[in-house]
Motif scaffolding. Structure first.
Motif, PDB file in Angstrom:
ATOM      1  N   LEU A   1       0.659  -1.208  -0.043  1.00 56.08           N
ATOM      2  CA  LEU A   1      -0.014   0.013  -0.149  1.00 56.08           C
ATOM      3  C   LEU A   1       0.909   1.186  -0.065  1.00 56.08           C
ATOM      4  CD1 LEU A   1      -2.468  -0.804   2.905  1.00 56.08           C
ATOM      5  CD2 LEU A   1      -2.903  -1.252   0.601  1.00 56.08           C
ATOM      6  N   ALA A   2       0.241   2.352  -0.452  1.00 56.55           N
ATOM      7  CA  ALA A   2       0.820   3.626  -0.119  1.00 56.55           C
ATOM      8  C   ALA A   2      -0.425   4.489   0.267  1.00 56.55           C
ATOM      9  CB  ALA A   2       1.316   4.524  -1.287  1.00 56.55           C
ATOM     10  N   ASN A   3      -0.395   4.546   1.841  1.00 48.08           N
ATOM     11  CA  ASN A   3      -1.401   5.018   2.403  1.00 48.08           C
ATOM     12  C   ASN A   3      -1.336   6.367   3.037  1.00 48.08           C
ATOM     13  OD1 ASN A   3      -3.910   4.819   4.043  1.00 48.08           O
ATOM     14  ND2 ASN A   3      -3.746   2.676   4.641  1.00 48.08           N
ATOM     15  N   VAL A   4      -2.020   7.506   2.776  1.00 51.83           N
ATOM     16  CA  VAL A   4      -1.740   8.422   3.603  1.00 51.83           C
ATOM     17  C   VAL A   4      -2.782   8.660   4.449  1.00 51.83           C
ATOM     18  CG1 VAL A   4      -1.369  11.015   3.056  1.00 51.83           C
ATOM     19  CG2 VAL A   4      -0.633   9.485   1.421  1.00 51.83           C
ATOM     20  N   PHE A   5      -2.429   8.584   5.847  1.00 47.70           N
ATOM     21  CA  PHE A   5      -3.381   8.565   6.866  1.00 47.70           C
ATOM     22  C   PHE A   5      -3.444  10.130   7.272  1.00 47.70           C
ATOM     23  CE2 PHE A   5      -1.430   4.448   7.463  1.00 47.70           C
ATOM     24  CZ  PHE A   5      -2.455   3.634   7.730  1.00 47.70           C
ATOM     25  N   LEU A   6      -4.803  10.309   7.704  1.00 49.94           N
ATOM     26  CA  LEU A   6      -5.033  11.794   8.534  1.00 49.94           C
ATOM     27  C   LEU A   6      -5.767  11.299   9.626  1.00 49.94           C
ATOM     28  CD1 LEU A   6      -5.967  14.565   6.038  1.00 49.94           C
ATOM     29  CD2 LEU A   6      -4.222  14.548   7.657  1.00 49.94           C
ATOM     30  N   ALA A   7      -5.363  11.632  10.982  1.00 47.30           N
ATOM     31  CA  ALA A   7      -6.120  11.480  12.083  1.00 47.30           C
ATOM     32  C   ALA A   7      -7.155  12.567  12.329  1.00 47.30           C
ATOM     33  CB  ALA A   7      -5.282  11.546  13.201  1.00 47.30           C
ATOM     34  N   VAL A   8      -8.340  12.069  12.475  1.00 45.13           N
ATOM     35  CA  VAL A   8      -9.602  13.111  12.476  1.00 45.13           C
ATOM     36  C   VAL A   8     -10.329  13.223  13.919  1.00 45.13           C
ATOM     37  CG1 VAL A   8     -10.088  13.084  10.069  1.00 45.13           C
ATOM     38  CG2 VAL A   8     -11.134  11.589  11.641  1.00 45.13           C
ATOM     39  N   GLY A   9     -10.829  14.291  14.259  1.00 44.46           N
ATOM     40  CA  GLY A   9     -11.134  14.424  15.496  1.00 44.46           C
ATOM     41  C   GLY A   9     -12.450  13.683  15.979  1.00 44.46           C
ATOM     42  N   LEU A  10     -12.632  12.383  15.694  1.00 43.87           N
ATOM     43  CA  LEU A  10     -13.687  11.608  16.144  1.00 43.87           C
ATOM     44  C   LEU A  10     -12.829  10.722  16.867  1.00 43.87           C
ATOM     45  CD1 LEU A  10     -15.853  10.723  13.171  1.00 43.87           C
ATOM     46  CD2 LEU A  10     -16.241  12.564  14.868  1.00 43.87           C
ATOM     47  N   HIS A  11     -13.240  10.159  18.331  1.00 50.14           N
ATOM     48  CA  HIS A  11     -12.363   9.497  19.376  1.00 50.14           C
ATOM     49  C   HIS A  11     -13.043   8.478  19.952  1.00 50.14           C
ATOM     50  CE1 HIS A  11     -10.548  13.688  19.016  1.00 50.14           C
ATOM     51  NE2 HIS A  11      -9.404  12.881  19.074  1.00 50.14           N
TER      52      HIS A  11
ATOM     53  N   GLY B   1      -0.876   8.968  15.285  1.00 53.75           N
ATOM     54  CA  GLY B   1      -1.982  10.200  14.736  1.00 53.75           C
ATOM     55  C   GLY B   1      -1.243  11.169  13.787  1.00 53.75           C
ATOM     56  N   GLY B   2      -1.890  12.695  13.800  1.00 53.61           N
ATOM     57  CA  GLY B   2      -1.298  13.438  12.881  1.00 53.61           C
ATOM     58  C   GLY B   2      -1.707  13.122  11.507  1.00 53.61           C
ATOM     59  N   ALA B   3      -0.495  12.911  10.915  1.00 55.51           N
ATOM     60  CA  ALA B   3      -0.615  12.609   9.384  1.00 55.51           C
ATOM     61  C   ALA B   3       0.720  11.480   9.180  1.00 55.51           C
ATOM     62  CB  ALA B   3      -0.552  13.629   8.294  1.00 55.51           C
ATOM     63  N   ALA B   4       0.576  10.798   8.399  1.00 57.10           N
ATOM     64  CA  ALA B   4       1.740   9.870   7.944  1.00 57.10           C
ATOM     65  C   ALA B   4       1.438   9.096   6.725  1.00 57.10           C
ATOM     66  CB  ALA B   4       1.798   9.020   9.152  1.00 57.10           C
ATOM     67  N   LEU B   5       2.524   8.549   6.013  1.00 54.31           N
ATOM     68  CA  LEU B   5       2.638   7.820   4.768  1.00 54.31           C
ATOM     69  C   LEU B   5       2.760   6.447   5.427  1.00 54.31           C
ATOM     70  CD1 LEU B   5       2.553   7.186   1.987  1.00 54.31           C
ATOM     71  CD2 LEU B   5       5.052   7.711   1.905  1.00 54.31           C
ATOM     72  N   GLY B   6       2.020   5.264   5.100  1.00 56.48           N
ATOM     73  CA  GLY B   6       1.996   4.129   5.647  1.00 56.48           C
ATOM     74  C   GLY B   6       2.477   3.175   4.300  1.00 56.48           C
ATOM     75  N   VAL B   7       3.352   2.720   4.329  1.00 62.96           N
ATOM     76  CA  VAL B   7       3.838   1.662   3.047  1.00 62.96           C
ATOM     77  C   VAL B   7       4.084   0.184   3.765  1.00 62.96           C
ATOM     78  CG1 VAL B   7       5.026   3.514   1.647  1.00 62.96           C
ATOM     79  CG2 VAL B   7       6.256   2.115   3.442  1.00 62.96           C
ATOM     80  N   GLY B   8       4.434  -0.830   2.912  1.00 60.80           N
ATOM     81  CA  GLY B   8       4.399  -2.049   3.170  1.00 60.80           C
ATOM     82  C   GLY B   8       2.976  -2.492   3.190  1.00 60.80           C
ATOM     83  N   ARG B   9       2.374  -3.111   4.333  1.00 59.76           N
ATOM     84  CA  ARG B   9       0.925  -3.151   4.379  1.00 59.76           C
ATOM     85  C   ARG B   9       0.279  -1.907   4.949  1.00 59.76           C
ATOM     86  NH1 ARG B   9       0.125  -5.700   9.149  1.00 59.76           N
ATOM     87  NH2 ARG B   9       1.814  -6.799  10.004  1.00 59.76           N
ATOM     88  N   GLY B  10       0.890  -0.919   5.229  1.00 57.05           N
ATOM     89  CA  GLY B  10       0.520   0.411   5.962  1.00 57.05           C
ATOM     90  C   GLY B  10       0.966   0.485   7.272  1.00 57.05           C
TER      91      GLY B  10
END
Length: 299
Positions: free
Chosen positions: A30-40, A146-155
Motif C-alpha cells: 500500500l501507499a496509504n496517506v493517513f490523516l487522524a481526525v477528531g472523532l475519538h 496520529g497526525g498525518a503519516a505515509l504508511g507503506v508495506g501493508r500500511g
C-alpha cells in the motif's frame, strides 16, 4: 499502581489509498496517506481478576468482547513481553463508527496498548509499542502516532507527514459494516488480469497537505478500494452524490468503507453538508471533524 488509566484515540481517514497487486502472503503493498481526525474512542483499563472487555456507545453491540478484539490482543501482547498477567478490565467508549473504514478497532488496540503500558509502568519504548502495534494490524501503528503519516508495506511502516493547516471533513455513517477482507477480495476480482501499478504516494497530495491547501487536496484525494466498495455496496454512490450536491469539494469512500468522507472548505460548509446528508436518506448519520488530530493520548 494507578487505579485506572484512560486513553483517547482518534479515527482516521485515508486521503490516499493506493493498493498494489496481492502479495504471496495475501496482503497488498500500500501507499496509504493517513490523516487522524477528531472523532475519538476512549479506552479505560482497570486492574481486574482476569481480562475482560466491555463496550458502550453507538453500535457497541457490534464490537466483539472476546480476544478477537484488538484491545484485548494489545493487552495480551504487552503482558506477554513483560511476563505479567493481562488481568485488566478494558472498557471502550465508542464514538468512532464501527466497521466503518475509519480504523475504530485499530484505534482501540492502540489505546489499550498505551493504557496498559501506563497502568503497568512497563517502561516500553515508543519503538517497542509501535512494533506491537504492527503485529496487531496494519492500521494500529498510525492510531498510536496520529497526525498525518505515509504508511507503506501493508500500511504499518510509517513516515510522519507535515501538515500546514486544518482540514474540515464530514463523515456519513452507513447502515451496517463492510468486511475489509471482502473489499480486498473484490478489488482482486475487479483487477484480475490487469496490470496493477506499484503503489506510490501522490506528490501533489503530499504538497497539498504540507501547504494546508484544501482546494488542492480536494483535486487529488484517491482510494483504489472505492470501486470494490461500491461494487459490494452500490448504494454508497448515492451518499457520495448527496454530499457533493450539498457542496463538498470532494467525496470518497473512507478506507474499505462503508463510511464515506467529504472534504469541505470550512466549519460552516461542514455543518451544511452534514445536515444535507442527514436528510438525504442515503446514510444513518453524518459527523463533522477536523484533521489532523493527535494520536493516542493518556487523559
Amino acid at each position: 499502581m494507578t487505579h485506572s488509566v484512560t486513553v483517547r484515540v482518534p479515527a482516521k481517514v485515508n486521503a490516499q489509498l493506493a493498493v498494489g497487486a496481492p502479495r504471496p502472503d495475501g496482503f497488498h503493498d500500500l501507499a496509504n496517506v493517513f490523516l487522524a481526525v477528531g472523532l475519538h474512542d476512549e479506552v479505560t483499563v482497570t486492574p481486574a481478576d482476569e481480562l475482560r472487555v466491555t463496550c458502550s456507545g453507538p453500535d457497541a453491540d457490534q464490537v466483539p468482547l472476546d480476544t478477537t478484539n484488538l484491545a484485548a490482543r494489545a493487552a495480551i501482547a504487552l503482558a506477554a513481553r513483560h511476563g505479567i498477567e493481562p488481568a485488566v478490565h478494558i472498557h471502550i467508549a465508542k464514538d468512532i463508527p464501527v466497521a466503518g473504514g475509519m480504523a475504530g478497532g485499530s484505534a482501540d488496540g492502540a489505546g489499550a496498548l498505551l493504557a496498559c503500558d501506563a497502568l503497568w509502568s512497563t517502561g516500553a519504548t515508543r519503538d517497542e509499542l509501535l512494533a506491537i502495534c504492527a503485529q496487531l494490524g496494519s492500521d494500529v501503528p498510525f492510531s498510536l502516532i496520529g497526525g498525518a503519516a505515509l504508511g507503506v508495506g501493508r500500511g504499518e511502516q510509517l513516515t510522519p507527514l507535515e501538515v500546514g493547516g486544518t482540514f474540515h471533513w464530514v463523515f456519513a455513517v452507513a447502515d451496517g459494516g463492510l468486511s475489509t477482507p471482502a473489499v480486498y477480495g473484490e478489488f482482486d476480482r475487479l483487477t484480475a488480469g490487469t496490470d496493477v501499478p506499484e503503489p506510490a504516494p501522490s506528490p501533489a497530495l503530499l504538497a497539498a497537505l504540507r501547504d494546508g491547501d484544501t482546494a488542492a487536496l480536494a483535486d487529488v484525494l484517491g482510494n483504489d478500494l472505492q470501486p470494490a466498495a461500491l461494487s459490494l455496496r452500490p448504494s454508497l454512490a448515492d451518499t457520495l452524490a448527496a454530499g457533493t450536491a450539498a457542496g463538498a469539494l470532494a467525496a470518497l469512500v473512507s478506507g474499505s468503507g462503508p463510511t464515506t468522507a467529504f472534504l469541505v472548505s470550512d466549519a460552516e460548509s461542514a455543518h451544511k453538508v452534514a445536515d444535507a446528508l442527514r436528510t438525504s436518506g442515503t446514510c444513518r448519520e453524518a459527523r463533522t471533524a477536523v484533521a489532523p488530530a493527535p494520536g493516542a493520548t493518556v487523559v
